[in-house]
Design an enzyme around this catalytic site. Structure first.
Site, PDB file in Angstrom:
ATOM      1  N   CYS A   2       0.842  -1.173   0.000  1.00 49.02           N
ATOM      2  CA  CYS A   2       0.000   0.000   0.000  1.00 49.02           C
ATOM      3  C   CYS A   2       0.888   1.236   0.000  1.00 49.02           C
ATOM      4  O   CYS A   2       2.078   1.161   0.277  1.00 49.02           O
ATOM      5  CB  CYS A   2      -0.903   0.013   1.230  1.00 49.02           C
ATOM      6  SG  CYS A   2      -1.879  -1.495   1.428  1.00 49.02           S
ATOM      7  N   ARG A  27       1.108   1.467  -6.052  1.00 51.06           N
ATOM      8  CA  ARG A  27       1.279   0.543  -4.929  1.00 51.06           C
ATOM      9  C   ARG A  27      -0.019  -0.159  -4.534  1.00 51.06           C
ATOM     10  O   ARG A  27       0.011  -1.124  -3.777  1.00 51.06           O
ATOM     11  CB  ARG A  27       1.819   1.287  -3.711  1.00 51.06           C
ATOM     12  CG  ARG A  27       3.287   1.691  -3.818  1.00 51.06           C
ATOM     13  CD  ARG A  27       3.693   2.499  -2.608  1.00 51.06           C
ATOM     14  NE  ARG A  27       5.138   2.714  -2.582  1.00 51.06           N
ATOM     15  CZ  ARG A  27       5.998   1.968  -1.906  1.00 51.06           C
ATOM     16  NH1 ARG A  27       5.555   0.938  -1.214  1.00 51.06           N
ATOM     17  NH2 ARG A  27       7.281   2.228  -1.922  1.00 51.06           N
ATOM     18  N   HIS A 501       7.724 -33.247 -24.182  1.00 55.18           N
ATOM     19  CA  HIS A 501       7.659 -33.913 -22.883  1.00 55.18           C
ATOM     20  C   HIS A 501       6.385 -33.551 -22.128  1.00 55.18           C
ATOM     21  O   HIS A 501       6.347 -33.629 -20.897  1.00 55.18           O
ATOM     22  CB  HIS A 501       8.888 -33.558 -22.049  1.00 55.18           C
ATOM     23  CG  HIS A 501      10.157 -34.100 -22.608  1.00 55.18           C
ATOM     24  ND1 HIS A 501      10.528 -35.417 -22.491  1.00 55.18           N
ATOM     25  CD2 HIS A 501      11.137 -33.503 -23.333  1.00 55.18           C
ATOM     26  CE1 HIS A 501      11.683 -35.612 -23.090  1.00 55.18           C
ATOM     27  NE2 HIS A 501      12.076 -34.463 -23.625  1.00 55.18           N
TER      28      HIS A 501
END
Length: 606
Positions: A2, A27, A501
């Site tokens: 934050c 953020r 694979h």
């Protein structure tokens, strides 16, 4: 994850707080809120979603006051609702918090046993209620805040505002970054210099465990032992904290386009004036190193995987690469004659910082590659190498990634020279090739319109595979990460040779397969893997140079022709089309490019 800000100002503080939060919204953007003190009384406004929702609310419900704190949230505990939004208030105290209080359940139980009720699902409310309880017992605001912080376990950056105190903010830092700014009769606190840059160019970064009593006349800082601490004041270059889109639709578009310029800057710093490498004297002599351990998260981790190829192929130095969130819990042995290297754009990535601290006093040298020289990781390293990318706002890292790769390549070349695997002439040849990167990136950006056309078709896919070999295999992972981050299309990366694979079972006519394959020693093998995909009706998008496109043209779904480049530089150059492909796919889908759902830029919690 934050962003927090606090201001003790001489003017109405609400618009100042909102403007600072805009610079911190990378953020977190689940919710936002502010609290102020006006005529001795606390008031607050909160809103769910982007910051514009809080701005709208403040138009209709103004919040007066010249002292205040603010918060933009990325939810950890509790859903993104207005009730869970910060600031949290308990009677005479309001709190904003970045981090996680790990023992909040025990504290909640203790408070509940005393008959104290909770209104939210968050860990932060516990801090406010605990402080309120201490004030009810007769403690002063500063005493109560100190006592509350003493009880907390975990990581936090905290700012407290108090009823009746219009000239006081209390701040504390443990594990999460926090900076104090100095103004003319004003003081500020924020998660980073970006938030404070419009108000001041003088910053003090709090150290681990610091607590600060902030008034308009200054700040008193005490360390984790309670002793007065004289932390240095740094003068920041405000041109490095400019936050604007410069005419671009998104920050990510701007930051992709800036790569030739920032690449020129980082090369000018580490390869000045056409001479050799310019690395600090404190850089280890790799002739005395037996092992390199590299630790990072996310995009920085893929930069490390790319560098592993360079260090092992060019310098013949064994390398271990690990994700930080797993590394420290494995408690790996760190052998003698080893270097530990940590890569983080923000320099505050919680898991990477914890891994660094694990290696301290174990590895012979602690190095870091960071974009913020004042960050915690930089300060706790023996040597921090700046990537000089400038501020990066888009959640999906672009220019920071290519600058990280460039600095890591400089280190790998030094290691090869130190260890006798590159002589002076060969080193000079490699450095000359690196100096071509800015112009090569400009040429790659010129392919944008073609990539945009391809991206509109790619946006209709549900799943995408990325393939690469050698140093292009980590870049395939980075390309897949970019696509899933911002377009929400499921994407996975595989080494081309691993296709048969297992992953080849996914191939059908609806599966786009992006192949990153410059013409190099592994190209023919990659073509064979592409043929296996096309034989099963997979839709191959080949990103290669003109020779590669000519050799593999038959059966391609589409192609992007890149400029020819020395193979060891290809991961840096080919990052550009991978980024543009993700960006334009996201734009075609109409997603939020700069602020994708569930993500935040700076991961400062575990």
């Amino acid at each position: 994850m934050c962003g927090i800000v606090g201001v003790l100002g001489n003017h109405e503080v609400a618009p100042v707080l909102v403007e600072a939060l805009k610079r911190l919204e990378y953020r977190g953007y689940d919710s936002a809120g502010i609290a102020t003190v006006q005529n001795g009384h606390l008031g607050r406004r909160r809103a769910v979603g982007k910051l514009i929702n809080l701005s709208d609310r403040l138009v209709h419900e103004p919040l007066p006051g010249k002292s205040g704190i603010g918060h933009t949230r990325w939810a950890t505990h509790g859903a993104p609702t207005e009730t869970n939004a910060h600031p949290h208030q308990a009677g005479p105290v309001a709190v904003v918090h970045n981090g996680i209080v790990e023992n909040f359940r025990d504290l909640r139980a203790e408070l509940a046993a005393r008959g104290i009720a909770f209104q939210t699902e968050t860990d932060t409310e516990t801090v406010a209620l605990l402080t309120q309880s201490f004030m009810a017992d007769g403690m002063s605001p500063i005493e109560a805040a100190n006592a509350a912080v003493d009880r907390l376990e975990g990581a936090f950056a905290l700012a407290f505002l108090f009823d009746g105190e219009d000239d006081l903010i209390f701040a504390a830092r443990k594990g999460s970054p926090l900076a104090v700014g100095y103004g003319d009769g004003e003081m500020y606190v924020g998660s980073d210099a970006i938030a404070l840059a419009p108000m001041t160019d003088r910053i003090t970064y709090l150290d681990e465990g610091d607590r600060a009593v902030i008034t308009r006349s200054g700040v008193e800082i005490r360390d984790a032992a309670g002793k007065l601490a004289n932390r240095p004041v740094s003068k920041i270059r405000t041109e490095h904290t400019q936050v604007d889109k410069a005419g671009h639709k998104h920050f990510m578009a701007k930051e992709i386009a800036e790569q030739p310029r920032v690449m020129d800057d980082v090369l000018g710093y580490y390869l000045p004036g056409g001479h050799g490498l310019n690395l600090p004297e404190a850089t280890p002599d790799f002739a005395e190193v037996d092992r390199l351990t590299m630790v990072a998260c996310g995009t920085a981790y893929f930069a490390c995987l790319t560098a592993k190829v360079w260090f092992e192929q060019i310098a013949r130095l064994p390398v271990e690469v690990d994700v930080a969130s797993e590394f420290r819990y494995r408690e790996p042995p760190i052998p003698a004659r080893s270097v530990a290297l940590f890569v983080s754009q923000s320099g505050e990535t919680a898991d990477t910082l914890a891994a660094l601290r694990y290696c301290t006093d174990k590895a012979d040298h602690i190095l870091s590659v960071v974009n913020v020289p004042e960050s915690s990781i930089a300060r706790e390293s023996d040597l921090a190498l700046p990537i000089r990318a400038g501020i990066e706002i888009g959640v999906a890292s672009t220019k920071a990634f290519t600058c990280q790769l460039t600095v890591l390549l400089c280190l790998a070349l030094k290691a090869a020279h130190d260890r006798g695997h590159l002589d002076d002439a060969a080193l000079a040849q490699h450095l000359d090739a690196m100096r071509q990167l800015p112009s090569l990136m400009n040429a790659a950006l010129a392919r944008e319109s073609r990539i945009e056309t391809i991206a509109r078709r790619l946006s209709e896919a549900s799943d995408v595979l990325f393939l690469g070999r050698g140093a292009m295999y980590p870049l395939a992972h980075e390309g897949a990460l970019k696509l899933k981050e911002i377009s929400y299309i499921h994407a996975e990366a595989y080494a081309s040779g691993e296709l048969k694979h297992g992953p080849i079972a996914l191939i059908d006519k609806d599966m786009p397969v992006v192949v990153l394959a410059p013409t190099d020693a592994l190209f023919d093998k990659t073509v064979s893997n592409m043929q296996e995909v096309m034989a099963r009706h997979g839709q191959v998008l080949l990103i290669s140079d003109s020779d590669g496109i000519a050799q593999a043209r038959d059966g391609l779904w589409d192609s992007v022709t890149m400029p020819a480049v020395d193979p060891f530089l290809a991961p840096i150059l080919y990052a550009v089309p991978a980024q543009l492909l993700a960006y334009h796919t996201a734009v075609a889908k109409g997603t939020d490019v700069d602020q994708p759902r569930n993500l935040a830029k700076s991961v400062t919690v575990e």
